[in-house]
Design a protein around this motif. Structure first.
Motif, PDB file in Angstrom:
ATOM      1  N   ARG A  63       0.820  -1.211   0.000  1.00  0.00           N
ATOM      2  CA  ARG A  63       0.000   0.000   0.000  1.00  0.00           C
ATOM      3  C   ARG A  63       0.857   1.266   0.000  1.00  0.00           C
ATOM      4  O   ARG A  63       0.468   2.282  -0.564  1.00  0.00           O
ATOM      5  N   ARG A  64       2.023   1.187   0.632  1.00  0.00           N
ATOM      6  CA  ARG A  64       2.904   2.351   0.708  1.00  0.00           C
ATOM      7  C   ARG A  64       3.552   2.660  -0.625  1.00  0.00           C
ATOM      8  O   ARG A  64       3.628   3.823  -1.048  1.00  0.00           O
ATOM      9  N   THR A  65       4.055   1.616  -1.311  1.00  0.00           N
ATOM     10  CA  THR A  65       4.814   1.815  -2.551  1.00  0.00           C
ATOM     11  C   THR A  65       4.032   1.469  -3.802  1.00  0.00           C
ATOM     12  O   THR A  65       4.444   1.818  -4.905  1.00  0.00           O
ATOM     13  N   GLY A  66       2.921   0.752  -3.640  1.00  0.00           N
ATOM     14  CA  GLY A  66       2.123   0.341  -4.795  1.00  0.00           C
ATOM     15  C   GLY A  66       2.452  -1.043  -5.296  1.00  0.00           C
ATOM     16  O   GLY A  66       1.630  -1.682  -5.948  1.00  0.00           O
ATOM     17  N   ALA A  67       3.670  -1.545  -4.992  1.00  0.00           N
ATOM     18  CA  ALA A  67       4.071  -2.861  -5.491  1.00  0.00           C
ATOM     19  C   ALA A  67       5.147  -3.451  -4.589  1.00  0.00           C
ATOM     20  O   ALA A  67       5.928  -2.718  -3.976  1.00  0.00           O
ATOM     21  N   VAL A  68       5.190  -4.774  -4.512  1.00  0.00           N
ATOM     22  CA  VAL A  68       6.244  -5.473  -3.766  1.00  0.00           C
ATOM     23  C   VAL A  68       6.801  -6.586  -4.640  1.00  0.00           C
ATOM     24  O   VAL A  68       6.092  -7.151  -5.475  1.00  0.00           O
ATOM     25  N   ARG A  69       8.082  -6.881  -4.440  1.00  0.00           N
ATOM     26  CA  ARG A  69       8.733  -7.952  -5.179  1.00  0.00           C
ATOM     27  C   ARG A  69       9.073  -9.093  -4.221  1.00  0.00           C
ATOM     28  O   ARG A  69       9.481  -8.860  -3.078  1.00  0.00           O
ATOM     29  N   VAL A  70       8.921 -10.320  -4.715  1.00  0.00           N
ATOM     30  CA  VAL A  70       9.191 -11.490  -3.895  1.00  0.00           C
ATOM     31  C   VAL A  70      10.626 -11.468  -3.370  1.00  0.00           C
ATOM     32  O   VAL A  70      10.880 -11.716  -2.196  1.00  0.00           O
ATOM     33  N   SER A  71      11.586 -11.144  -4.238  1.00  0.00           N
ATOM     34  CA  SER A  71      13.001 -11.162  -3.846  1.00  0.00           C
ATOM     35  C   SER A  71      13.277 -10.174  -2.713  1.00  0.00           C
ATOM     36  O   SER A  71      14.035 -10.474  -1.779  1.00  0.00           O
ATOM     37  N   VAL A  87       6.962 -16.592   1.070  1.00  0.00           N
ATOM     38  CA  VAL A  87       6.464 -15.296   0.613  1.00  0.00           C
ATOM     39  C   VAL A  87       5.341 -15.475  -0.402  1.00  0.00           C
ATOM     40  O   VAL A  87       4.310 -14.791  -0.340  1.00  0.00           O
ATOM     41  N   ARG A  88       5.511 -16.409  -1.315  1.00  0.00           N
ATOM     42  CA  ARG A  88       4.478 -16.633  -2.331  1.00  0.00           C
ATOM     43  C   ARG A  88       3.180 -17.133  -1.701  1.00  0.00           C
ATOM     44  O   ARG A  88       2.084 -16.775  -2.159  1.00  0.00           O
ATOM     45  N   LYS A 103      -1.679 -10.460  -7.493  1.00  0.00           N
ATOM     46  CA  LYS A 103      -0.414 -11.103  -7.807  1.00  0.00           C
ATOM     47  C   LYS A 103      -0.013 -10.811  -9.242  1.00  0.00           C
ATOM     48  O   LYS A 103      -0.835 -10.856 -10.155  1.00  0.00           O
ATOM     49  N   VAL A 104       1.251 -10.489  -9.431  1.00  0.00           N
ATOM     50  CA  VAL A 104       1.810 -10.260 -10.758  1.00  0.00           C
ATOM     51  C   VAL A 104       3.127 -11.012 -10.836  1.00  0.00           C
ATOM     52  O   VAL A 104       3.588 -11.582  -9.850  1.00  0.00           O
ATOM     53  N   TYR A 105       3.725 -11.008 -12.016  1.00  0.00           N
ATOM     54  CA  TYR A 105       4.996 -11.707 -12.208  1.00  0.00           C
ATOM     55  C   TYR A 105       6.052 -11.143 -11.260  1.00  0.00           C
ATOM     56  O   TYR A 105       6.365  -9.954 -11.277  1.00  0.00           O
ATOM     57  N   GLY A 106       6.578 -11.991 -10.380  1.00  0.00           N
ATOM     58  CA  GLY A 106       7.653 -11.587  -9.486  1.00  0.00           C
ATOM     59  C   GLY A 106       7.229 -10.880  -8.222  1.00  0.00           C
ATOM     60  O   GLY A 106       8.073 -10.449  -7.437  1.00  0.00           O
ATOM     61  N   GLY A 107       5.920 -10.747  -7.986  1.00  0.00           N
ATOM     62  CA  GLY A 107       5.491 -10.044  -6.787  1.00  0.00           C
ATOM     63  C   GLY A 107       4.003  -9.787  -6.763  1.00  0.00           C
ATOM     64  O   GLY A 107       3.199 -10.622  -7.177  1.00  0.00           O
ATOM     65  N   ALA A 108       3.619  -8.602  -6.292  1.00  0.00           N
ATOM     66  CA  ALA A 108       2.202  -8.253  -6.197  1.00  0.00           C
ATOM     67  C   ALA A 108       2.070  -6.742  -6.185  1.00  0.00           C
ATOM     68  O   ALA A 108       3.010  -6.005  -5.867  1.00  0.00           O
ATOM     69  N   THR A 109       0.871  -6.265  -6.534  1.00  0.00           N
ATOM     70  CA  THR A 109       0.577  -4.840  -6.489  1.00  0.00           C
ATOM     71  C   THR A 109      -0.632  -4.610  -5.608  1.00  0.00           C
ATOM     72  O   THR A 109      -1.480  -5.478  -5.435  1.00  0.00           O
ATOM     73  N   SER A 110      -0.708  -3.413  -5.049  1.00  0.00           N
ATOM     74  CA  SER A 110      -1.870  -3.028  -4.267  1.00  0.00           C
ATOM     75  C   SER A 110      -3.049  -2.834  -5.200  1.00  0.00           C
ATOM     76  O   SER A 110      -2.904  -2.271  -6.294  1.00  0.00           O
ATOM     77  N   LEU A 111      -4.206  -3.306  -4.799  1.00  0.00           N
ATOM     78  CA  LEU A 111      -5.374  -3.187  -5.659  1.00  0.00           C
ATOM     79  C   LEU A 111      -5.879  -1.758  -5.704  1.00  0.00           C
ATOM     80  O   LEU A 111      -5.894  -1.048  -4.700  1.00  0.00           O
ATOM     81  N   VAL A 112      -6.297  -1.342  -6.884  1.00  0.00           N
ATOM     82  CA  VAL A 112      -6.862  -0.012  -7.091  1.00  0.00           C
ATOM     83  C   VAL A 112      -8.365  -0.135  -7.096  1.00  0.00           C
ATOM     84  O   VAL A 112      -8.912  -0.914  -7.874  1.00  0.00           O
ATOM     85  N   GLY A 113      -9.030   0.619  -6.255  1.00  0.00           N
ATOM     86  CA  GLY A 113     -10.468   0.478  -6.165  1.00  0.00           C
ATOM     87  C   GLY A 113     -11.244   1.712  -6.562  1.00  0.00           C
ATOM     88  O   GLY A 113     -12.288   1.618  -7.181  1.00  0.00           O
ATOM     89  N   LYS A 114     -10.793   2.910  -6.220  1.00  0.00           N
ATOM     90  CA  LYS A 114     -11.579   4.118  -6.414  1.00  0.00           C
ATOM     91  C   LYS A 114     -11.191   4.806  -7.712  1.00  0.00           C
ATOM     92  O   LYS A 114     -10.088   4.651  -8.217  1.00  0.00           O
ATOM     93  N   SER A 115     -12.110   5.619  -8.226  1.00  0.00           N
ATOM     94  CA  SER A 115     -11.874   6.304  -9.505  1.00  0.00           C
ATOM     95  C   SER A 115     -10.783   7.347  -9.416  1.00  0.00           C
ATOM     96  O   SER A 115     -10.294   7.818 -10.442  1.00  0.00           O
ATOM     97  N   THR A 116     -10.383   7.727  -8.189  1.00  0.00           N
ATOM     98  CA  THR A 116      -9.316   8.718  -8.031  1.00  0.00           C
ATOM     99  C   THR A 116      -8.001   8.082  -7.607  1.00  0.00           C
ATOM    100  O   THR A 116      -7.009   8.796  -7.415  1.00  0.00           O
ATOM    101  N   ASP A 117      -7.972   6.764  -7.423  1.00  0.00           N
ATOM    102  CA  ASP A 117      -6.734   6.083  -7.055  1.00  0.00           C
ATOM    103  C   ASP A 117      -5.768   6.096  -8.222  1.00  0.00           C
ATOM    104  O   ASP A 117      -6.143   5.791  -9.362  1.00  0.00           O
ATOM    105  N   GLU A 118      -4.509   6.440  -7.959  1.00  0.00           N
ATOM    106  CA  GLU A 118      -3.491   6.480  -9.008  1.00  0.00           C
ATOM    107  C   GLU A 118      -2.229   5.783  -8.521  1.00  0.00           C
ATOM    108  O   GLU A 118      -1.474   6.338  -7.736  1.00  0.00           O
ATOM    109  N   PRO A 119      -1.972   4.542  -8.973  1.00  0.00           N
ATOM    110  CA  PRO A 119      -0.750   3.855  -8.556  1.00  0.00           C
ATOM    111  C   PRO A 119       0.479   4.510  -9.168  1.00  0.00           C
ATOM    112  O   PRO A 119       0.394   5.165 -10.204  1.00  0.00           O
ATOM    113  N   GLY A 120       1.636   4.326  -8.517  1.00  0.00           N
ATOM    114  CA  GLY A 120       2.876   4.877  -9.031  1.00  0.00           C
ATOM    115  C   GLY A 120       3.375   4.096 -10.237  1.00  0.00           C
ATOM    116  O   GLY A 120       2.869   3.019 -10.570  1.00  0.00           O
ATOM    117  N   PHE A 121       4.403   4.651 -10.881  1.00  0.00           N
ATOM    118  CA  PHE A 121       4.956   4.020 -12.086  1.00  0.00           C
ATOM    119  C   PHE A 121       5.463   2.621 -11.790  1.00  0.00           C
ATOM    120  O   PHE A 121       5.248   1.689 -12.561  1.00  0.00           O
TER     121      PHE A 121
END
Length: 268
Positions: free
Chosen positions: A17-25, A38-39, A53-71
Motif C-alpha cells: 500500500r505504501r509503494t504500490g508494489a512489492v517484489r518477492v526477492s 512469501v508466495r 499477484k503479478v509476475y515476481g510479486g504483487a501490487t496493491s489493488l486499485v479500487g476508487k476512480s481517483t486512485d493512481e498507482p505509481g509508475f
C-alpha cells in the motif's frame, strides 16, 4: 525469532500500500523467509482481495476512480500484454514523423520499441519515456519533454504542459489510459493529467490509444476523450468478444496484439 504468518502478511500489505508494489526477492530478504513462504503469503492476501499477484510479486489493488498507482506499481502489471501492444503499435510509426507519447507504462514500453526508426521527433510529458528515448542514443532523433508538475505516475501536467502542447502539431499521438468504457470513454484518475492529455490529443492528426484488456470497464474520475475520437485502439488478445464488438463499433480501427503465451498455446 520466527515471524508469524499474520505478522508477515501485515508487513507485506503495508509495504504494498505504501509503494504500490512489492517484489518477492525484496520480501525474502526483508523477512528472512523462503521464496515459497512469501508466495504463500501473497496467495493469502490475493485471496482476501487485498493485493493482485503479478509476475515476481504483487501490487496493491486499485479500487476508487481517483486512485493512481505509481509508475513502479504499474510497470509490473500485464507486462507480456504491454510488450505485444507496443510491438504492434510501433508498426504505425513511419520514419521522419512527429509523434506524441503520453505518460504511462504502455507508452514507456512503446518508447523501447521505437529503436531503429529514423528521424523521429517525439514529444512527451513523461519523465520515464524521455529517459528511454534519450538513452537510446539515436542522433537523428529529437525528443521534446514538456514542463509541468510531476504526478505519482511520473507525468508532467498542469498549465505549463498544456500551454506547450497547444503550440504543437503532431502526425500521431499515442495515448495510454487508466480505463476505457462505453459512456465515460478513455479516462484517468488524475484531473490535472486529464487536461494535459486532452491537449496532447488535440495536437495530433491521428489518435492511437494503447490499452491492455484489463483497462476495459475501468473508469477513472475524468474523461480524456470519447471512444469515437480514437482512430486506432491497440489492445491484446485477452479482450473478450463483447468488449471487442463494443470497441469495433465506436473506434476507427481495433488492432489486437497476440501475446507470447497465447501464441505458444496455439502452437502446442
Amino acid at each position: 525469532m520466527a515471524v508469524l504468518a499474520r505478522q508477515r502478511q501485515a508487513v507485506i500489505l503495508e509495504e504494498a500500500r505504501r509503494t504500490g508494489a512489492v517484489r518477492v526477492s525484496d520480501l525474502v530478504a526483508r523477512l528472512g523467509v523462503s521464496d515459497m513462504t512469501v508466495r504463500r503469503d501473497l496467495d493469502v492476501l490475493a485471496g482476501r482481495g487485498l493485493v493482485e499477484k503479478v509476475y515476481g510479486g504483487a501490487t496493491s489493488l486499485v479500487g476508487k476512480s481517483t486512485d493512481e498507482p505509481g509508475f513502479e506499481a504499474k510497470s509490473v502489471r500485464q507486462r507480456a500484454q504491454k510488450e505485444a501492444i507496443a510491438e504492434l503499435a510501433a508498426t504505425l510509426v513511419k520514419p521522419g514523423t512527429a509523434i506524441g507519447l503520453s505518460a504511462g507504462t504502455t507508452t514507456w514500453t512503446l518508447a523501447h520499441a521505437l529503436d531503429g526508426i529514423e528521424g523521429l521527433t517525439i514529444v512527451t510529458n513523461s519523465i520515464q519515456v524521455a529517459d528511454v528515448l534519450r538513452n537510446a542514443g539515436q542522433p537523428d532523433r529529437t525528443v521534446v519533454l514538456t514542463g509541468g508538475v510531476r504526478t505519482p505516475s511520473d507525468a508532467l501536467v498542469g498549465p505549463v504542459a498544456v500551454q506547450s502542447l497547444r503550440t504543437l502539431h503532431l502526425d500521431l499521438v499515442f495515448l495510454g489510459v487508466h480505463g476505457m468504457a462505453v459512456g465515460p470513454g478513455f479516462t484517468t484518475p488524475n484531473l490535472t493529467e486529464s487536461e494535459t492529455d486532452r491537449a496532447l490529443v488535440e495536437a495530433g492528426r491521428r489518435l492511437v490509444v494503447l490499452a491492455d484488456h484489463t483497462k476495459w470497464g475501468t473508469v477513472g474520475i475524468s474523461t480524456i476523450a470519447d471512444l469515437e475520437e480514437a482512430q486506432v485502439v491497440v489492445t491484446d488478445d485477452g479482450l473478450d468478444d463483447r468488449a471487442r464488438e463494443a470497441l469495433s463499433e465506436r473506434v476507427g480501427e481495433l488492432m489486437i496484439a497476440e501475446t507470447a503465451e497465447n501464441i505458444e498455446a496455439e502452437e502446442a
